[in-house]
Scaffold this active site. Structure first.
Site, PDB file in Angstrom:
ATOM      1  N   CYS A 134       0.813  -1.225   0.000  1.00 54.61           N
ATOM      2  CA  CYS A 134       0.000   0.000   0.000  1.00 54.61           C
ATOM      3  C   CYS A 134       0.841   1.267   0.000  1.00 54.61           C
ATOM      4  O   CYS A 134       0.387   2.318  -0.452  1.00 54.61           O
ATOM      5  CB  CYS A 134      -0.938   0.008   1.203  1.00 54.61           C
ATOM      6  SG  CYS A 134      -2.089  -1.385   1.218  1.00 54.61           S
ATOM      7  N   HIS A 182      -3.827   7.102   0.788  1.00 54.86           N
ATOM      8  CA  HIS A 182      -4.036   5.762   0.250  1.00 54.86           C
ATOM      9  C   HIS A 182      -5.451   5.329   0.591  1.00 54.86           C
ATOM     10  O   HIS A 182      -5.910   5.489   1.730  1.00 54.86           O
ATOM     11  CB  HIS A 182      -3.025   4.791   0.851  1.00 54.86           C
ATOM     12  CG  HIS A 182      -3.422   3.356   0.711  1.00 54.86           C
ATOM     13  ND1 HIS A 182      -3.721   2.789  -0.506  1.00 54.86           N
ATOM     14  CD2 HIS A 182      -3.608   2.386   1.644  1.00 54.86           C
ATOM     15  CE1 HIS A 182      -4.059   1.516  -0.320  1.00 54.86           C
ATOM     16  NE2 HIS A 182      -4.006   1.253   0.971  1.00 54.86           N
ATOM     17  N   ASN A 220      -9.989  -0.817  -2.369  1.00 62.34           N
ATOM     18  CA  ASN A 220      -8.565  -0.611  -2.074  1.00 62.34           C
ATOM     19  C   ASN A 220      -7.762  -1.242  -3.212  1.00 62.34           C
ATOM     20  O   ASN A 220      -7.733  -2.452  -3.370  1.00 62.34           O
ATOM     21  CB  ASN A 220      -8.223  -1.276  -0.742  1.00 62.34           C
ATOM     22  CG  ASN A 220      -6.765  -1.121  -0.345  1.00 62.34           C
ATOM     23  OD1 ASN A 220      -5.918  -0.794  -1.160  1.00 62.34           O
ATOM     24  ND2 ASN A 220      -6.473  -1.384   0.924  1.00 62.34           N
TER      25      ASN A 220
END
Length: 336
Positions: A115, A263, A293
């Site tokens: 991430c 993020h 995501n």
């Protein structure tokens, strides 16, 4: 010493939309449960036969970024490819992009920081440009999560969160003496919590013959594991710390932020951070509701969309921030 600036952005997501209601047909979940915990309404998944892969999506995003930068493939000196889901175990996606785009024999580096991968990649690109080694660096974040998720009730806590897609950025030497560009980047890690968000196998610790031999359907190691509450608690702390670190480095305050691109891990995390820094809705960009995501791709996709929508203008202070598996986290402060 040179500085670097963003000259081009691009993104790509598969056409196949998977809604929460779609998932409720294959696992015990529902739209209200998913939205309450994550803020996600839908995500994009690669569909068999649609011609996409992690590298191919990266190429599609990269071509858009290059066109917007008014550059050709031959102008690129270096490729940095951030992903946790490469087309194959090795080699990585960077060299596949080099081949697919018929580029010169320039170096290609893969970043495996999940991430935080895109922020790490921006930092690496910035250092190479600052030293004068490279002039134009192509940075790609791309993920094909859907190919490796447990799409059953057993895996729902993780599988409902993730989506597929790619984003790209061209970072170039700043030829203007205008104080703009990447002002600073800040990177951190804490490996003590590595297994709280991880995929243990197949790997050299849990290699394919061992998995096949055990055939342990109750403890499958080749699906991702996440300790959700633990990750959430750490994320909100580290997000805040690393954003503050960037602001302090540049003598800025939260009110100076024109656009925060976090993020897209969980809408609740982004909302918590927004509240903590007392930022308005116009100062934070979220699109997790539509894409889920997308790990290393989430920041470049969101950054591209914010720019396309006119929410980022010349002279704006843009902050990128990420936290994820490793644990790793980082931020980048950019004067547009």
């Amino acid at each position: 010493m040179y500085t670097s600036r963003v000259t081009g952005l691009g993104s790509y997501v598969p056409e196949n939309v998977v809604t929460n209601d779609d998932l409720s047909k294959i696992m015990d979940t529902n739209d209200a449960w998913i939205q309450e915990r994550t803020g996600i309404k839908e995500r994009r998944h690669i569909k068999k036969g649609d011609g996409n892969s992690t590298s191919i999506m990266g190429v599609k995003a990269a071509k858009i970024a290059l066109e917007r930068a008014n550059l050709t493939k031959d102008d690129i000196d270096f490729i940095i490819f951030a992903t946790l889901s490469p087309d194959m175990y090795f080699p990585g996606g960077g060299v596949r992009v080099q081949d697919m785009m018929d580029m010169n024999t320039i170096p290609a580096l893969d970043v495996r920081n999940q991430c935080s991968g895109f922020v790490y990649a921006v930092s690496v690109a910035d250092q190479f440009i600052k030293t004068g080694m490279y002039k134009n660096v192509l940075i790609i974040g791309s993920e094909n999560h859907s190919g490796g998720l447990d799409m059953t009730t057993r895996g729902r806590a993780v599988s409902v969160i993730f989506g597929d897609g790619a984003g790209a950025m061209v970072l170039s030497r700043n030829e203007k003496d205008d104080g703009g560009g990447v002002l600073s980047t800040h990177l951190h890690s804490e490996g003590a919590h590595a297994k709280e968000l991880s995929l243990e196998g197949p790997s050299t610790e849990h290699w394919v013959p061992e998995i096949i031999e055990k055939n342990d359907q109750e403890n499958i190691t080749y699906y991702p594991y996440m300790n959700g509450q633990f990750v959430f608690k750490n994320a909100v702390v580290r997000f805040s710390e690393v954003i503050n670190e960037g602001l302090q480095q540049n003598n800025l305050s939260p009110s100076d932020i024109n656009m925060l691109i976090p993020h897209q891990a969980n809408l609740r995390i982004s909302q918590f951070v927004q509240k903590q820094f007392r930022l308005s809705d116009d100062q934070v960009y979220n699109n997790i509701q539509r894409y889920g995501n997308t790990t290393a791709a989430s920041i470049p996709i969101a950054l591209t969309e914010a720019w396309e929508e006119g929410k980022i203008k010349e002279g704006d202070v843009v902050v990128l921030a990420a936290f994820g598996s490793g644990f790793t986290w980082g931020s980048a402060v950019i004067k547009w």
